[in-house]
Scaffold this motif. Sequence first.
Motif, PDB file in Angstrom:
ATOM      1  N   ILE A  67     -11.166  49.340 116.878  1.00  0.00           N
ATOM      2  CA  ILE A  67     -11.793  50.564 117.258  1.00  0.00           C
ATOM      3  C   ILE A  67     -12.503  51.117 115.778  1.00  0.00           C
ATOM      4  CG2 ILE A  67     -11.460  53.153 117.854  1.00  0.00           C
ATOM      5  CD1 ILE A  67      -9.065  52.214 119.479  1.00  0.00           C
ATOM      6  N   GLY A  68     -11.698  51.088 114.727  1.00  0.00           N
ATOM      7  CA  GLY A  68     -12.320  51.372 113.578  1.00  0.00           C
ATOM      8  C   GLY A  68     -13.597  50.897 113.052  1.00  0.00           C
ATOM      9  N   LEU A  69     -13.627  49.457 113.220  1.00  0.00           N
ATOM     10  CA  LEU A  69     -14.878  48.732 112.949  1.00  0.00           C
ATOM     11  C   LEU A  69     -15.966  49.123 113.932  1.00  0.00           C
ATOM     12  CD1 LEU A  69     -13.342  45.131 112.134  1.00  0.00           C
ATOM     13  CD2 LEU A  69     -13.779  46.696 110.560  1.00  0.00           C
ATOM     14  N   ALA A  70     -15.641  49.257 115.115  1.00  0.00           N
ATOM     15  CA  ALA A  70     -16.644  49.580 116.188  1.00  0.00           C
ATOM     16  C   ALA A  70     -17.310  50.875 115.609  1.00  0.00           C
ATOM     17  CB  ALA A  70     -16.083  49.742 117.421  1.00  0.00           C
ATOM     18  N   TRP A  71     -16.276  51.818 115.226  1.00  0.00           N
ATOM     19  CA  TRP A  71     -16.841  53.132 114.693  1.00  0.00           C
ATOM     20  C   TRP A  71     -17.895  53.069 113.752  1.00  0.00           C
ATOM     21  CZ3 TRP A  71     -11.904  56.456 115.015  1.00  0.00           C
ATOM     22  CH2 TRP A  71     -11.656  56.863 116.288  1.00  0.00           C
ATOM     23  N   ALA A 121      -7.190  53.726 113.535  1.00  0.00           N
ATOM     24  CA  ALA A 121      -8.825  53.643 113.560  1.00  0.00           C
ATOM     25  C   ALA A 121      -9.432  54.604 112.434  1.00  0.00           C
ATOM     26  CB  ALA A 121      -9.219  53.521 114.807  1.00  0.00           C
ATOM     27  N   ALA A 122      -9.149  55.810 112.570  1.00  0.00           N
ATOM     28  CA  ALA A 122      -9.660  56.615 111.601  1.00  0.00           C
ATOM     29  C   ALA A 122      -9.678  56.212 110.114  1.00  0.00           C
ATOM     30  CB  ALA A 122      -9.154  58.103 111.762  1.00  0.00           C
ATOM     31  N   PHE A 123      -8.716  55.773 109.647  1.00  0.00           N
ATOM     32  CA  PHE A 123      -8.647  55.322 108.346  1.00  0.00           C
ATOM     33  C   PHE A 123      -9.208  53.939 108.058  1.00  0.00           C
ATOM     34  CE2 PHE A 123      -4.904  58.250 108.298  1.00  0.00           C
ATOM     35  CZ  PHE A 123      -5.312  59.158 107.161  1.00  0.00           C
ATOM     36  N   ILE A 124      -9.232  53.142 109.124  1.00  0.00           N
ATOM     37  CA  ILE A 124     -10.032  51.939 108.976  1.00  0.00           C
ATOM     38  C   ILE A 124     -11.477  52.224 108.748  1.00  0.00           C
ATOM     39  CG2 ILE A 124     -10.420  49.761 110.161  1.00  0.00           C
ATOM     40  CD1 ILE A 124      -7.752  49.352 110.805  1.00  0.00           C
ATOM     41  N   TYR A 125     -11.817  53.269 109.693  1.00  0.00           N
ATOM     42  CA  TYR A 125     -13.204  53.584 109.725  1.00  0.00           C
ATOM     43  C   TYR A 125     -13.756  54.167 108.401  1.00  0.00           C
ATOM     44  CZ  TYR A 125     -17.321  56.693 110.329  1.00  0.00           C
ATOM     45  OH  TYR A 125     -18.425  57.568 110.286  1.00  0.00           O
ATOM     46  N   VAL A 126     -13.012  54.945 107.877  1.00  0.00           N
ATOM     47  CA  VAL A 126     -13.195  55.324 106.260  1.00  0.00           C
ATOM     48  C   VAL A 126     -13.482  54.144 105.542  1.00  0.00           C
ATOM     49  CG1 VAL A 126     -12.665  56.706 104.168  1.00  0.00           C
ATOM     50  CG2 VAL A 126     -12.324  57.473 106.724  1.00  0.00           C
ATOM     51  N   ILE A 127     -12.550  53.162 105.593  1.00  0.00           N
ATOM     52  CA  ILE A 127     -12.481  52.165 104.521  1.00  0.00           C
ATOM     53  C   ILE A 127     -13.649  51.087 104.733  1.00  0.00           C
ATOM     54  CG2 ILE A 127     -11.185  49.795 103.856  1.00  0.00           C
ATOM     55  CD1 ILE A 127      -8.791  51.466 104.516  1.00  0.00           C
ATOM     56  N   ALA A 128     -14.069  50.740 106.134  1.00  0.00           N
ATOM     57  CA  ALA A 128     -14.926  50.087 106.573  1.00  0.00           C
ATOM     58  C   ALA A 128     -16.553  50.622 106.258  1.00  0.00           C
ATOM     59  CB  ALA A 128     -15.135  49.776 108.107  1.00  0.00           C
TER      60      ALA A 128
END
Length: 223
Positions: free
Chosen positions: A35-39, A100-107
Amino acid sequence: MRYTDFTPHDLLLLLQGLGVSVALFAATTAIGLLIGLAWALLRYYRTPLLAPLAAALAELLKNSPVLVQLFLVFFGLPVLLETDLTPVQAALITLSGNTAAFIYVIAVSAIESVGRDQLETARVFGLSRWQTLRRIVAPQAAAFGLGPLAGLLVNQLQVTSLISVIGVVDLTKVGAILNLRTLKPFIVWTVIGVLYYLMARLIARVCARAETRLRAHSQWKGL
C-alpha cells in the motif's frame, strides 16, 4: 524464588503467542509495504485527486496514536459498516494502514533523493517514465530507503504489543496471562522483553545485509 509454578504448557502458550506476533507483523509489513509503495507511485506519477488523498491519509495515520486507531477500527468500524470484526482482523487493518503511512514517507524521500540530473539524462536517452523508475530510480531509492525501513520495522514490531488490549493473544497478552497466574512479573516480563529484543535484532541484521548487498550491486551497475 521457586519456579515450580511454571509448567510445560506455559512454554507452549509462549510459543503460540510468539507465533501470533510474528505472523501479524509479517502480514502487516507485507500489506503495508504494498500500500505504501502504491501511494508513493501515485505521487511519483502526480495522479490527480488520488495523490493528494494518499498524502493526506498518510499524514493522518502517521500523526495519530496507534492505540486510538486500533480502538477506532475495532469498536467504531463495525458500527459504521454494520458488520463484525474479530480482534485479529482489526489488528491487521490498523497495523497495515499505519505501516503503509510510514513506508509512504520513506518511499517518497527515497525517490526524491535521486538526483535530477539522472532523470534528465534518462529523458535525453528516450527512456519512458516507467523505464526511468524501474532502471534508475528504484535501485537507488531502495538502497537509500532500507536504513529507515529497518528502523520502522523494529518500531512496528514493538507496536504490535498494543494489539493485546483488544483481546489478541499475542506475545504480550501471553505475558500478562502468565504474570497473573504465576505472580512472577520479573521472570515473565524479562522473557517477553528478551524475545522482542531477539526479533528486533534479527530484523535489523537482515535489513543491514540487504542494504549492503544492494549498495554494492548499485555501485557495480554504475548507478
